[in-house]
Motif scaffolding. Structure first.
Motif, PDB file in Angstrom:
ATOM      1  N   THR A 116       0.810  -1.221   0.000  1.00 50.70           N
ATOM      2  CA  THR A 116       0.000   0.000   0.000  1.00 50.70           C
ATOM      3  C   THR A 116       0.841   1.269   0.000  1.00 50.70           C
ATOM      4  OG1 THR A 116      -0.157   0.060   2.420  1.00 50.70           O
ATOM      5  CG2 THR A 116      -1.913  -1.124   1.214  1.00 50.70           C
ATOM      6  N   GLY A 117       2.102   1.164   0.400  1.00 53.61           N
ATOM      7  CA  GLY A 117       2.943   2.350   0.496  1.00 53.61           C
ATOM      8  C   GLY A 117       2.575   3.246   1.660  1.00 53.61           C
ATOM      9  N   ALA A 118       1.882   2.688   2.649  1.00 51.55           N
ATOM     10  CA  ALA A 118       1.438   3.474   3.806  1.00 51.55           C
ATOM     11  C   ALA A 118       1.656   2.679   5.082  1.00 51.55           C
ATOM     12  CB  ALA A 118      -0.044   3.824   3.673  1.00 51.55           C
ATOM     13  N   GLY A 119       1.867   3.376   6.189  1.00 44.61           N
ATOM     14  CA  GLY A 119       1.994   2.733   7.483  1.00 44.61           C
ATOM     15  C   GLY A 119       0.650   2.249   7.991  1.00 44.61           C
ATOM     16  N   ILE A 120       0.673   1.250   8.859  1.00 39.81           N
ATOM     17  CA  ILE A 120      -0.581   0.653   9.335  1.00 39.81           C
ATOM     18  C   ILE A 120      -1.455   1.662  10.086  1.00 39.81           C
ATOM     19  CG2 ILE A 120       0.459  -0.318  11.428  1.00 39.81           C
ATOM     20  CD1 ILE A 120      -1.525  -2.710  11.033  1.00 39.81           C
ATOM     21  N   ALA A 121      -0.857   2.521  10.903  1.00 37.87           N
ATOM     22  CA  ALA A 121      -1.668   3.494  11.630  1.00 37.87           C
ATOM     23  C   ALA A 121      -2.272   4.522  10.684  1.00 37.87           C
ATOM     24  CB  ALA A 121      -0.842   4.179  12.713  1.00 37.87           C
ATOM     25  N   GLY A 122      -1.510   4.927   9.682  1.00 38.25           N
ATOM     26  CA  GLY A 122      -2.041   5.838   8.682  1.00 38.25           C
ATOM     27  C   GLY A 122      -3.166   5.207   7.883  1.00 38.25           C
ATOM     28  N   LEU A 123      -3.005   3.931   7.545  1.00 36.60           N
ATOM     29  CA  LEU A 123      -4.080   3.211   6.859  1.00 36.60           C
ATOM     30  C   LEU A 123      -5.335   3.183   7.722  1.00 36.60           C
ATOM     31  CD1 LEU A 123      -2.341   0.113   5.247  1.00 36.60           C
ATOM     32  CD2 LEU A 123      -3.582   1.925   4.049  1.00 36.60           C
ATOM     33  N   TYR A 124      -5.175   2.848   8.984  1.00 38.18           N
ATOM     34  CA  TYR A 124      -6.338   2.788   9.870  1.00 38.18           C
ATOM     35  C   TYR A 124      -7.026   4.147   9.939  1.00 38.18           C
ATOM     36  CZ  TYR A 124      -9.336   2.594  13.878  1.00 38.18           C
ATOM     37  OH  TYR A 124     -10.430   2.700  14.686  1.00 38.18           O
ATOM     38  N   ARG A 125      -6.247   5.196  10.106  1.00 37.56           N
ATOM     39  CA  ARG A 125      -6.823   6.551  10.188  1.00 37.56           C
ATOM     40  C   ARG A 125      -7.606   6.861   8.914  1.00 37.56           C
ATOM     41  NH1 ARG A 125      -2.387   9.220  10.491  1.00 37.56           N
ATOM     42  NH2 ARG A 125      -2.412   9.867   8.322  1.00 37.56           N
ATOM     43  N   ARG A 126      -7.038   6.510   7.770  1.00 39.85           N
ATOM     44  CA  ARG A 126      -7.724   6.782   6.506  1.00 39.85           C
ATOM     45  C   ARG A 126      -8.968   5.911   6.349  1.00 39.85           C
ATOM     46  NH1 ARG A 126      -3.064   5.947   3.385  1.00 39.85           N
ATOM     47  NH2 ARG A 126      -4.430   5.160   1.763  1.00 39.85           N
ATOM     48  N   PHE A 127      -8.893   4.665   6.761  1.00 38.10           N
ATOM     49  CA  PHE A 127     -10.080   3.808   6.690  1.00 38.10           C
ATOM     50  C   PHE A 127     -11.187   4.358   7.592  1.00 38.10           C
ATOM     51  CE2 PHE A 127      -7.548   0.787   4.444  1.00 38.10           C
ATOM     52  CZ  PHE A 127      -8.442  -0.037   3.774  1.00 38.10           C
ATOM     53  N   ALA A 128     -10.816   4.759   8.793  1.00 40.15           N
ATOM     54  CA  ALA A 128     -11.804   5.270   9.749  1.00 40.15           C
ATOM     55  C   ALA A 128     -12.451   6.564   9.254  1.00 40.15           C
ATOM     56  CB  ALA A 128     -11.158   5.481  11.115  1.00 40.15           C
ATOM     57  N   SER A 129     -11.719   7.345   8.458  1.00 39.11           N
ATOM     58  CA  SER A 129     -12.281   8.602   7.938  1.00 39.11           C
ATOM     59  C   SER A 129     -12.784   8.449   6.496  1.00 39.11           C
ATOM     60  CB  SER A 129     -11.244   9.723   8.029  1.00 39.11           C
ATOM     61  OG  SER A 129     -10.152   9.447   7.179  1.00 39.11           O
ATOM     62  N   LEU A 130     -12.877   7.213   6.011  1.00 41.64           N
ATOM     63  CA  LEU A 130     -13.378   6.893   4.672  1.00 41.64           C
ATOM     64  C   LEU A 130     -12.562   7.557   3.572  1.00 41.64           C
ATOM     65  CD1 LEU A 130     -17.228   7.066   5.327  1.00 41.64           C
ATOM     66  CD2 LEU A 130     -15.689   5.094   5.477  1.00 41.64           C
ATOM     67  N   ASP A 131     -11.254   7.603   3.765  1.00 36.80           N
ATOM     68  CA  ASP A 131     -10.337   8.212   2.805  1.00 36.80           C
ATOM     69  C   ASP A 131      -9.285   7.175   2.396  1.00 36.80           C
ATOM     70  OD1 ASP A 131      -8.953  10.068   1.250  1.00 36.80           O
ATOM     71  OD2 ASP A 131      -7.787  10.792   2.952  1.00 36.80           O
ATOM     72  N   PHE A 132      -9.746   6.101   1.744  1.00 38.62           N
ATOM     73  CA  PHE A 132      -8.851   4.992   1.393  1.00 38.62           C
ATOM     74  C   PHE A 132      -9.056   4.619  -0.063  1.00 38.62           C
ATOM     75  CE2 PHE A 132     -12.803   3.376   3.085  1.00 38.62           C
ATOM     76  CZ  PHE A 132     -13.195   2.444   2.148  1.00 38.62           C
ATOM     77  N   ARG A 133      -8.106   3.868  -0.594  1.00 36.82           N
ATOM     78  CA  ARG A 133      -8.195   3.350  -1.960  1.00 36.82           C
ATOM     79  C   ARG A 133      -8.824   1.960  -1.937  1.00 36.82           C
ATOM     80  NH1 ARG A 133      -2.349   5.195  -2.298  1.00 36.82           N
ATOM     81  NH2 ARG A 133      -2.543   7.281  -3.175  1.00 36.82           N
ATOM     82  N   HIS A 134      -9.512   1.638  -3.013  1.00 33.72           N
ATOM     83  CA  HIS A 134     -10.127   0.313  -3.123  1.00 33.72           C
ATOM     84  C   HIS A 134      -9.067  -0.785  -3.055  1.00 33.72           C
ATOM     85  CE1 HIS A 134     -12.365  -3.001  -5.187  1.00 33.72           C
ATOM     86  NE2 HIS A 134     -13.263  -2.598  -4.302  1.00 33.72           N
ATOM     87  N   ALA A 135      -7.922  -0.563  -3.683  1.00 27.45           N
ATOM     88  CA  ALA A 135      -6.842  -1.555  -3.641  1.00 27.45           C
ATOM     89  C   ALA A 135      -6.365  -1.785  -2.213  1.00 27.45           C
ATOM     90  CB  ALA A 135      -5.677  -1.109  -4.523  1.00 27.45           C
ATOM     91  N   GLU A 136      -6.385  -0.758  -1.376  1.00 29.48           N
ATOM     92  CA  GLU A 136      -5.992  -0.910   0.030  1.00 29.48           C
ATOM     93  C   GLU A 136      -7.005  -1.763   0.783  1.00 29.48           C
ATOM     94  OE1 GLU A 136      -3.611   3.305   0.554  1.00 29.48           O
ATOM     95  OE2 GLU A 136      -5.782   3.268   0.886  1.00 29.48           O
ATOM     96  N   LEU A 137      -8.279  -1.555   0.502  1.00 33.13           N
ATOM     97  CA  LEU A 137      -9.339  -2.359   1.111  1.00 33.13           C
ATOM     98  C   LEU A 137      -9.137  -3.831   0.767  1.00 33.13           C
ATOM     99  CD1 LEU A 137     -12.268  -2.313   2.496  1.00 33.13           C
ATOM    100  CD2 LEU A 137     -13.100  -2.348   0.143  1.00 33.13           C
ATOM    101  N   LEU A 138      -8.904  -4.105  -0.512  1.00 35.55           N
ATOM    102  CA  LEU A 138      -8.687  -5.486  -0.943  1.00 35.55           C
ATOM    103  C   LEU A 138      -7.452  -6.082  -0.285  1.00 35.55           C
ATOM    104  CD1 LEU A 138      -9.453  -5.139  -4.774  1.00 35.55           C
ATOM    105  CD2 LEU A 138     -11.021  -5.793  -2.924  1.00 35.55           C
ATOM    106  N   ALA A 139      -6.379  -5.293  -0.179  1.00 30.34           N
ATOM    107  CA  ALA A 139      -5.131  -5.799   0.413  1.00 30.34           C
ATOM    108  C   ALA A 139      -5.304  -6.141   1.885  1.00 30.34           C
ATOM    109  CB  ALA A 139      -4.015  -4.771   0.234  1.00 30.34           C
ATOM    110  N   VAL A 140      -5.980  -5.291   2.645  1.00 28.85           N
ATOM    111  CA  VAL A 140      -6.182  -5.564   4.074  1.00 28.85           C
ATOM    112  C   VAL A 140      -6.967  -6.857   4.255  1.00 28.85           C
ATOM    113  CG1 VAL A 140      -7.317  -4.778   6.198  1.00 28.85           C
ATOM    114  CG2 VAL A 140      -6.020  -3.150   4.811  1.00 28.85           C
ATOM    115  N   ILE A 141      -8.037  -7.007   3.509  1.00 27.46           N
ATOM    116  CA  ILE A 141      -8.878  -8.196   3.666  1.00 27.46           C
ATOM    117  C   ILE A 141      -8.132  -9.446   3.197  1.00 27.46           C
ATOM    118  CG2 ILE A 141     -11.016  -9.315   2.915  1.00 27.46           C
ATOM    119  CD1 ILE A 141     -12.264  -6.457   2.865  1.00 27.46           C
ATOM    120  N   ARG A 142      -7.462  -9.372   2.057  1.00 30.04           N
ATOM    121  CA  ARG A 142      -6.726 -10.538   1.544  1.00 30.04           C
ATOM    122  C   ARG A 142      -5.621 -10.967   2.504  1.00 30.04           C
ATOM    123  NH1 ARG A 142      -2.126 -11.396  -1.192  1.00 30.04           N
ATOM    124  NH2 ARG A 142      -1.740  -9.172  -1.388  1.00 30.04           N
TER     125      ARG A 142
END
Length: 108
Positions: free
Chosen positions: A32-58
């Motif tokens: 994703t090119g992002a740190g886990i805490a930054g990813l979480y913050r972006r997910f929580a604020s609905l500011d994420f990429r679809h590819a990131e969503l797929l990567a977390v779940i996979r």
């Protein structure tokens, strides 16, 4: 790969574990090119990429014990065709479990 706490929930056709042990956190950050805490913050604020969503779940499924191929197949069958807001809780739960050791509720 089981030292991280698991987020267990019904996904697709069965109860499944989603887990991000340290080595998969590193892989998530790499893809994703992002740190886990930054990813979480972006997910929580609905500011994420679809590819990131797929990567977390996979990667959460792989960490939970699924083979990489099975995880990819599950994502293709049960995540990609579904509305994003319907599958977002799987990614949030996976990240929250790794960061906090439990899934956060509305009361917290």
């Amino acid at each position: 790969m089981n030292e991280a706490p698991a987020f267990r929930t019904f996904f697709g056709d069965a109860e499944r574990d989603f887990r991000l042990p340290a080595e998969l956190v590193l892989e998530l950050e790499r893809v994703t090119g992002a740190g886990i805490a930054g990813l979480y913050r972006r997910f929580a604020s609905l500011d994420f990429r679809h590819a990131e969503l797929l990567a977390v779940i996979r990667l959460g499924l792989i960490g939970g014990g699924e083979t990489p191929q099975t995880a990819a197949d599950l994502v293709a069958a049960y995540v990609t065709p579904r509305p994003i807001m319907e599958v977002l809780p799987f990614a949030l739960g996976t990240l929250e479990m790794r960061l906090f050791g439990k899934v956060q509720s509305d009361d917290e």
